[in-house]
Design a protein around this motif. Structure first.
Motif, PDB file in Angstrom:
ATOM      1  N   ASP A   1       0.845  -1.194   0.000  1.00  0.00           N
ATOM      2  CA  ASP A   1       0.000   0.000   0.000  1.00  0.00           C
ATOM      3  C   ASP A   1       0.876   1.238   0.000  1.00  0.00           C
ATOM      4  N   LEU A   2       0.713   2.077  -1.005  1.00  0.00           N
ATOM      5  CA  LEU A   2       1.364   3.385  -1.045  1.00  0.00           C
ATOM      6  C   LEU A   2       0.271   4.416  -0.768  1.00  0.00           C
ATOM      7  N   ASP A   3       0.249   4.915   0.449  1.00  0.00           N
ATOM      8  CA  ASP A   3      -0.841   5.772   0.892  1.00  0.00           C
ATOM      9  C   ASP A   3      -0.392   6.541   2.144  1.00  0.00           C
ATOM     10  N   PRO A   4      -0.370   7.881   2.072  1.00  0.00           N
ATOM     11  CA  PRO A   4      -0.798   8.713   0.951  1.00  0.00           C
ATOM     12  C   PRO A   4       0.319   8.945  -0.058  1.00  0.00           C
ATOM     13  N   VAL A   5      -0.114   9.223  -1.286  1.00  0.00           N
ATOM     14  CA  VAL A   5       0.788   9.648  -2.356  1.00  0.00           C
ATOM     15  C   VAL A   5       0.246  10.977  -2.878  1.00  0.00           C
ATOM     16  N   LEU A   6       1.097  11.979  -2.947  1.00  0.00           N
ATOM     17  CA  LEU A   6       0.684  13.276  -3.470  1.00  0.00           C
ATOM     18  C   LEU A   6       1.282  13.493  -4.850  1.00  0.00           C
ATOM     19  N   VAL A   7       0.468  13.980  -5.772  1.00  0.00           N
ATOM     20  CA  VAL A   7       0.907  14.272  -7.126  1.00  0.00           C
ATOM     21  C   VAL A   7       0.678  15.755  -7.381  1.00  0.00           C
ATOM     22  N   SER A   8       1.759  16.453  -7.662  1.00  0.00           N
ATOM     23  CA  SER A   8       1.660  17.872  -7.970  1.00  0.00           C
ATOM     24  C   SER A   8       2.117  18.101  -9.408  1.00  0.00           C
ATOM     25  N   ALA A   9       2.198  19.348  -9.789  1.00  0.00           N
ATOM     26  CA  ALA A   9       2.687  19.662 -11.131  1.00  0.00           C
ATOM     27  C   ALA A   9       4.158  19.323 -11.278  1.00  0.00           C
ATOM     28  N   ASP A  10       4.873  19.199 -10.138  1.00  0.00           N
ATOM     29  CA  ASP A  10       6.315  18.970 -10.186  1.00  0.00           C
ATOM     30  C   ASP A  10       6.707  17.499 -10.104  1.00  0.00           C
ATOM     31  N   GLY A  11       5.833  16.630  -9.600  1.00  0.00           N
ATOM     32  CA  GLY A  11       6.219  15.229  -9.475  1.00  0.00           C
ATOM     33  C   GLY A  11       5.323  14.465  -8.520  1.00  0.00           C
ATOM     34  N   VAL A  12       5.780  13.272  -8.152  1.00  0.00           N
ATOM     35  CA  VAL A  12       5.041  12.369  -7.274  1.00  0.00           C
ATOM     36  C   VAL A  12       5.810  12.212  -5.975  1.00  0.00           C
ATOM     37  N   TYR A  13       5.088  12.232  -4.853  1.00  0.00           N
ATOM     38  CA  TYR A  13       5.721  12.157  -3.539  1.00  0.00           C
ATOM     39  C   TYR A  13       5.007  11.082  -2.726  1.00  0.00           C
ATOM     40  N   VAL A  14       5.728   9.994  -2.456  1.00  0.00           N
ATOM     41  CA  VAL A  14       5.173   8.894  -1.682  1.00  0.00           C
ATOM     42  C   VAL A  14       5.433   9.203  -0.207  1.00  0.00           C
ATOM     43  N   LEU A  15       4.356   9.480   0.531  1.00  0.00           N
ATOM     44  CA  LEU A  15       4.502   9.893   1.922  1.00  0.00           C
ATOM     45  C   LEU A  15       4.326   8.740   2.902  1.00  0.00           C
ATOM     46  N   GLY A  16       3.742   7.646   2.454  1.00  0.00           N
ATOM     47  CA  GLY A  16       3.555   6.501   3.346  1.00  0.00           C
ATOM     48  C   GLY A  16       3.484   5.214   2.549  1.00  0.00           C
ATOM     49  N   ALA A  17       4.001   4.140   3.123  1.00  0.00           N
ATOM     50  CA  ALA A  17       3.967   2.840   2.445  1.00  0.00           C
ATOM     51  C   ALA A  17       4.022   1.717   3.470  1.00  0.00           C
ATOM     52  N   ARG A  18       3.275   0.665   3.219  1.00  0.00           N
ATOM     53  CA  ARG A  18       3.293  -0.538   4.059  1.00  0.00           C
ATOM     54  C   ARG A  18       3.300  -1.752   3.138  1.00  0.00           C
ATOM     55  N   ALA A  19       3.967  -2.803   3.587  1.00  0.00           N
ATOM     56  CA  ALA A  19       4.032  -4.032   2.789  1.00  0.00           C
ATOM     57  C   ALA A  19       3.968  -5.235   3.710  1.00  0.00           C
ATOM     58  N   ALA A  20       3.288  -6.287   3.252  1.00  0.00           N
ATOM     59  CA  ALA A  20       3.189  -7.546   3.985  1.00  0.00           C
ATOM     60  C   ALA A  20       3.774  -8.661   3.148  1.00  0.00           C
ATOM     61  N   VAL A  21       4.423  -9.625   3.814  1.00  0.00           N
ATOM     62  CA  VAL A  21       5.054 -10.741   3.108  1.00  0.00           C
ATOM     63  C   VAL A  21       4.623 -12.053   3.734  1.00  0.00           C
ATOM     64  N   ARG A  22       4.784 -13.111   2.948  1.00  0.00           N
ATOM     65  CA  ARG A  22       4.582 -14.486   3.423  1.00  0.00           C
ATOM     66  C   ARG A  22       5.289 -15.396   2.440  1.00  0.00           C
ATOM     67  N   PRO A  23       5.575 -16.636   2.819  1.00  0.00           N
ATOM     68  CA  PRO A  23       6.170 -17.556   1.841  1.00  0.00           C
ATOM     69  C   PRO A  23       5.274 -17.653   0.617  1.00  0.00           C
ATOM     70  N   PRO A  24       5.814 -17.478  -0.575  1.00  0.00           N
ATOM     71  CA  PRO A  24       4.974 -17.463  -1.781  1.00  0.00           C
ATOM     72  C   PRO A  24       4.305 -18.803  -2.011  1.00  0.00           C
ATOM     73  N   ILE A  25       3.065 -18.741  -2.507  1.00  0.00           N
ATOM     74  CA  ILE A  25       2.345 -19.952  -2.903  1.00  0.00           C
ATOM     75  C   ILE A  25       2.796 -20.303  -4.304  1.00  0.00           C
ATOM     76  N   SER A  26       3.327 -21.492  -4.486  1.00  0.00           N
ATOM     77  CA  SER A  26       3.881 -21.876  -5.781  1.00  0.00           C
ATOM     78  C   SER A  26       3.069 -23.027  -6.368  1.00  0.00           C
ATOM     79  N   PRO A  27       2.769 -22.957  -7.670  1.00  0.00           N
ATOM     80  CA  PRO A  27       3.040 -21.832  -8.556  1.00  0.00           C
ATOM     81  C   PRO A  27       1.915 -20.811  -8.509  1.00  0.00           C
ATOM     82  N   ARG A  28       2.193 -19.612  -8.982  1.00  0.00           N
ATOM     83  CA  ARG A  28       1.156 -18.609  -9.131  1.00  0.00           C
ATOM     84  C   ARG A  28       0.178 -19.055 -10.212  1.00  0.00           C
ATOM     85  N   PRO A  29      -1.020 -18.415 -10.229  1.00  0.00           N
ATOM     86  CA  PRO A  29      -1.938 -18.748 -11.325  1.00  0.00           C
ATOM     87  C   PRO A  29      -1.274 -18.544 -12.686  1.00  0.00           C
TER      88      PRO A  29
END
Length: 878
Positions: free
Chosen positions: A842-870
């Motif tokens: 999750d990239l939240d919040p992200v602000l977009v202005s006329a000058d560019g993109v600014y990622v102000l917050g991010a969270r990520a979750a992990v787990r052993p991957p399920i193999s194989p993917r669809p």
């Protein structure tokens, strides 16, 4: 400790000739299977495998070959019925290198057994840390050397000591993926072809009762004049519908290709076993009493599929309507529907058996034709994906219609549809859009993502999704008989002002570009239509012609003029002709011999109202414009460190079975900077953090969920007093237990957006995008695409949300840096595709202005991957 049997390596697979086989790891108890298999091998096969004669295997050798540890020594076997027909093995000879060997029974060579075994052995080897296969091959064994070279992997060879040593790098390449997909395509297409083009059919359960299921199918087969023998099977009667009956399938002297099973559910498994012994190639199970009845029925259904696949058969059903092929060389109506549409260019797949008859009647009522029809019922085996493989190259099919109640493998559907829609339009009705539920009995999961994600998947794949069955056929009759439009310009020719106005309004609402309507007056005749259509010919890309005379006129002459104009212009022409629906006889182009063959290309479809005609045209225009765009490969921006990212994920997974990972560190490997936020437990700490970060700053909750509350953020804090006052205000508003964070202010004005990625069990990696304000969140204004993304996908994400105008200068907002936003989406798409261990980002919040993109917050979750993917890994049937 005894080696643990890797059950997840087991798989049912489709072979090159359309038959099936079961793959699994070898077990010590397979000793007798191995001996029997070896006894059927030719001397040449044994010589090529062991470089010398070896009439039989010793008990010690049998034990050695069947007893493996599933890590350093692995063997996979292919079984057909109760027999082993092939074996492939590797033995590790170095840390990441193993020696590989194949042996395929002579009678099954050339069926693609070795290639699919190789795919599964490679996957097992990669799972065990092996990156290279080596094989010693006799120079005279040209088939094996060619096999290794054609596998698609990086291969090297050298000659020494009388043998050719082949070395294969097991890393996937674009060529290896293309080879795998091409083999899958040929095999699955062939398996459907075998079902739809049988030389003989047996109906099991065809009794004397009129109206019985078995007798109904039998009579329909006979009524269609099937081009081959039809055998009724019933234990007690000698004849059914005037045709000699047999007590069992095995009592039939001749070969049988296709079996229609119409016996009670508790007798079906015995029938399948008998069909397998007879050598039947495919099953149509119209019997009910399976998955739709509950747990016991689902268990019976699973066993039906297991037995059939183990013996090389594909299954349509159970609980289905049947299949049909209108090809004059086949004339197959193995369905419960007495009336089939005539010959046409439309392939039709329906999951519903009960609805199938009504759907076929609708096609026939419209005067349309079909090429082939399949009703999958509970779709325990054969699915829409299989039919896409077949119809893609079927010369008799130009348009594909799908009525879907569930999707077993959405990721694979998207891949197949993307490829097929480049050459043939696919029109889909997907039921359950509001509930995302799956009908009881279907061998398919309930989708977790919202229906809007499925719509996006269809759009990304070039599929035309319509809301209901009426629109399905509205679009189909236009695609089947008229050419694709070259653009959005639409001409309207009418003898009614009111109806012309409705058509123009409908065009504007659908995003088309109508020219001023040509109103010919109530008494307009053929000459008036000829003149108006000629004037429009070079000015538009499609024409909607309306003919609704207030008093009877010479409709036949006007109809002929419409057909002539459509044929000569090479542009699509559709009509509201006397309020009629379908393909009226008067609007049919020359070329059809009789009504049984269906309309010819160039025939003009008619709709009861002009708005319905325009809606169908709008779908076709969007499809045509999308198909004209050249296919694009996924984009990969510069500055990505995949190896470093995988190390971070592996370390996070190793620290626990599931949890969060440093999202900022992970995103940095993909060239995305997350602005630091400093936690503050007191006004003093908040002031110190602001001094460190640099003024001005923002103060917000450190919990992203709380930060979305109205008034939970203070912006533009330019000094110590501002920060202290804001801290006291937010502490009082949010409560003492809420953590606060200080962050440098991003340039203003800016629009808040949210970017997410999930590893969905059914879709695989999915990227979503939406605006971050409360209204957009409440309305669910979010767009989806499968990862990885092309530049077009990323641009489409930004433009697909309803609030997109705010990013492009709409409603008084200044335009923002959309290129920087699409670059962020591309990077997130690459991350989502490459890191299956990241279950959510999750990239939240992200602000977009006329000058560019600014990622102000991010969270990520992990787990052993399920193999194989669809849709990843070696070929297998679900």
């Amino acid at each position: 400790m005894e080696p643990q049997y890797p059950a997840h390596w087991e798989a049912d697979v489709v072979l090159a000739d359309g038959g099936t086989a079961h793959l699994r790891p070898i077990r010590p108890e397979d000793a007798d299977l191995l001996r029997s298999f070896y006894s059927r091998l030719s001397d040449q096969s044994i010589y090529f495998r062991f470089f010398g004669p070896r009439p039989r295997l010793s008990d010690r050798e049998v034990t050695w070959f069947t007893t493996v540890d599933y890590v350093d020594r692995v063997a996979l076997i292919a079984t057909l019925g109760a027999e082993m027909v092939a074996v492939v093995r590797y033995d590790r000879v170095a840390d990441q290198e193993a020696e590989v060997a194949f042996l395929v029974e002579d009678a099954h060579q050339g069926r693609g057994v070795a290639s699919v075994l190789m795919e599964h052995l490679r996957a097992a080897a990669r799972e065990r840390g092996i990156t290279t296969f080596v094989a010693d091959v006799l120079p005279s064994n040209s088939r094996m050397t060619a096999f290794f070279r054609q596998a698609g992997y990086t291969a090297r060879s050298r000659f020494a000591d009388g043998v050719v040593r082949m070395t294969l790098d097991l890393a996937a390449t674009e060529t290896s993926r293309e080879v795998t997909m091409a083999r899958e395509h040929r095999a699955e297409a062939r398996s459907i072809e075998r079902l739809l083009t049988p030389s003989s059919v047996v109906v099991i359960g065809a009794g004397r009762e009129a109206g019985g299921i078995g007798q109904t199918v039998l009579r329909n087969l006979l009524g269609a004049d099937f081009n081959g023998p039809v055998y009724p099977v019933h234990r007690e009667v000698r004849a059914v519908a005037g045709v000699r009956a047999y007590k069992s399938v095995s009592a039939i002297d001749e070969d049988v290709d296709l079996a229609v099973v119409a016996v009670p559910a508790d007798s079906v498994l015995d029938v399948v076993e008998e069909c397998a012994r007879k050598g039947v190639k495919g099953l149509i199970v119209v019997s009910s009493g399976f998955g739709e009845t509950g747990a016991a029925g689902r268990e019976r259904q699973d066993e039906l599929v297991r037995i059939a696949r183990a013996h090389g058969l594909r299954v349509v059903g159970p609980n289905c309507l049947g299949i049909a092929n209108t090809d004059p060389a086949v004339r197959l109506n193995a369905t419960l529907a007495a009336r089939l549409p005539g010959r046409g260019r439309v392939g039709f797949f329906s999951q519903s058996g009960a609805l199938g008859t009504a759907l076929l009647q609708r096609v026939a009522q419209r005067g349309m034709g079909i090429s082939t029809f399949v009703s999958a019922g509970n779709r325990a085996d054969v699915s829409g994906n299989d039919l896409l493989q077949y119809w893609e190259e079927d010369p008799a099919t130009d348009v594909i219609l799908l009525y879907l109640e569930s999707l077993g493998n959405p990721r694979k559907f998207a891949r197949l549809a993307r490829r097929t829609s480049r050459v043939k339009p696919i029109v889909v009705v997907k039921s359950g859009g509001m509930t995302q539920g799956v009908p009881v009995g279907h061998a398919a999961p309930e989708l977790r993502l919202p229906d809007s994600a499925l719509t996006a998947l269809f759009e990304q794949a070039g599929v035309i999704r319509v809301d209901d069955l009426t629109r399905l056929f509205d679009v189909a009759q236009l695609l089947a008989y008229q050419p694709l439009p070259a653009g959005r310009r639409v001409g309207v020719v009418s003898n009614s002002d009111a109806l012309a106005l409705l058509a123009v309004d409908a065009c504007l609402a659908a995003g088309l570009e109508p020219s001023p309507a040509a109103n010919l007056g109530a008494r307009a005749g053929a000459a008036d239509y000829r003149r108006a259509l000629a004037e429009l010919r070079d000015q538009v890309d499609a024409v909607v012609a309306i003919y609704m005379p207030p008093v009877p006129g010479n409709a036949a002459e006007v109809a002929a003029e419409l057909v002539r104009a459509a044929t000569e212009s090479g542009k699509p022409l559709l009509a509201t002709f006397e309020g009629r629906l379908g393909m009226p006889e008067e609007l049919r182009a020359a070329g059809e011999a009789d009504t049984a063959t269906g309309p010819a290309k160039g025939s003009v479809p008619s709709y009861p109202a002009p708005e319905e005609a325009v809606r169908a045209l709008a779908h076709v225009v969007r499809y045509a414009c999308g198909r004209e765009r050249a296919p694009a490969a996924p984009s990969r921006p510069d500055g990505i460190d995949t190896a470093g990212a995988r190390t971070l994920v592996a370390e996070a997974i190793a620290s626990g079975p599931a949890g969060e990972i440093d999202a900022a560190g992970l995103l940095a490997r993909y060239g995305v900077e997350v602005w630091p936020a400093v936690a503050a437990a007191s006004p003093d700490e908040a002031e110190a953090a602001a001094e460190k970060l640099g003024w001005p700053v923002a103060l917000r909750s450190a919990d992203p969920q709380v930060a979305h509350r109205a008034g939970a953020v203070r912006l533009g804090l330019a000094g110590a007093d501002d920060v202290r006052r804001a801290f006291e205000e937010l502490s009082g508003l949010l409560g003492p237990g809420v953590r606060l964070a200080v962050q440098r202010m991003a340039p203003q004005p800016a629009v808040g957006v949210v970017v997410r990625a999930v590893d969905d069990p059914d879709f695989g990696a999915v990227v979503s995008f939406g605006l971050g304000d409360a209204t957009a969140r409440l309305l669910g204004d979010e767009a989806y695409r499968l990862a990885p993304l092309t530049a077009r996908d990323a641009a489409g994400l930004v433009r697909s949300v309803r609030a997109a105008p705010l990013l492009f200068g709409g409603h008084g907002y200044p335009p923002v840096a959309v290129p920087a936003l699409t670059d962020l989406l591309l990077r997130v798409g690459v991350l989502a595709d490459e890191l299956p261990g990241v279950t959510r980002l999750d990239l939240d919040p992200v602000l977009v202005s006329a000058d560019g993109v600014y990622v102000l917050g991010a969270r990520a979750a992990v787990r052993p991957p399920i193999s194989p993917r669809p849709d990843h890994g070696p070929r297998r049937l679900r």
